[in-house]
Design an enzyme around this catalytic site. Structure first.
Site, PDB file in Angstrom:
ATOM      1  CE1 TYR A  95       1.262   0.551   4.318  1.00 19.41           C
ATOM      2  CE2 TYR A  95       0.674  -1.764   4.196  1.00 19.41           C
ATOM      3  CZ  TYR A  95       1.326  -0.734   4.834  1.00 19.41           C
ATOM      4  OH  TYR A  95       2.052  -0.973   5.964  1.00 19.41           O
ATOM      5  CD  GLU A 141       7.611  -3.022   3.878  1.00 19.15           C
ATOM      6  OE1 GLU A 141       6.640  -2.524   4.456  1.00 19.15           O
ATOM      7  OE2 GLU A 141       8.319  -2.382   3.071  1.00 19.15           O
TER       8      GLU A 141
END
Length: 128
Positions: free
Chosen positions: A13, A81
Site C-alpha cells: 500500500y 519492511e
C-alpha cells in the site's frame, strides 16, 4: 519450489507499489492486480513511508496492489519492511471482492501513530 509450498499473496500500500521508490524490491514478483481492503484499517504518513494499522472503529478502505511471492523470497521483503526490527508485522489482511477469499497478507505498522497524519485511502507519491 516444493509442490507443498504455496505462493504468499502480499498486499502492498506504500513505497513498494508501482511507481514508488522501493518498488524494485518486488517488481520481479508476479503482479496480480489492484486491491482494496475492507474498512478495518487506517493509513498514516510516517515521513518517507506510510504505516497501515488495524482499527476497532472508523476504518478506511485502503487502496493497494497484490503480488504473489514464493516463500523463499518473502524473507527479503520482510527484511526491507523491518519485520525483525519490530517496525512492521506481516499478518492476514481482509480485502474486498474479487480478492476477498485469497488469503492475502500485509505489513501492519507496530509503532505509535498518535501524532501522524491520516492519509485516508491511499499513499500518494511525494512530488518534488
Amino acid at each position: 519450489m516444493d509442490a507443498e509450498e504455496e505462493l504468499i499473496i502480499i498486499f502492498v500500500y506504500g513505497t513498494l507499489k508501482r511507481g514508488d521508490c522501493r518498488h524494485h524490491v518486488i517488481s520481479r514478483f508476479h503482479f496480480l492486480g489492484e486491491a482494496v481492503t475492507q474498512p478495518l484499517y487506517r493509513l498514516f504518513h510516517l515521513g518517507s513511508y506510510p504505516g497501515l494499522v488495524e482499527v476497532a472503529e472508523n476504518g478506511s478502505e485502503v487502496q493497494g496492489e497484490l503480488y504473489a511471492i514464493d516463500p523463499e523470497r518473502i524473507k527479503e521483503v520482510d527484511e526491507i519492511e523491518g519485520v525483525e526490527a519490530g517496525l512492521y508485522q506481516r499478518v492476514p489482511v481482509q480485502l474486498q471482492s474479487p480478492w476477498r477469499i485469497i488469503g492475502a497478507e500485509t505489513y501492519l505498522y507496530l509503532g505509535d501513530v498518535s501524532d501522524a497524519e491520516d492519509l485516508g485511502t491511499h499513499w500518494k507519491v511525494e512530488e518534488t
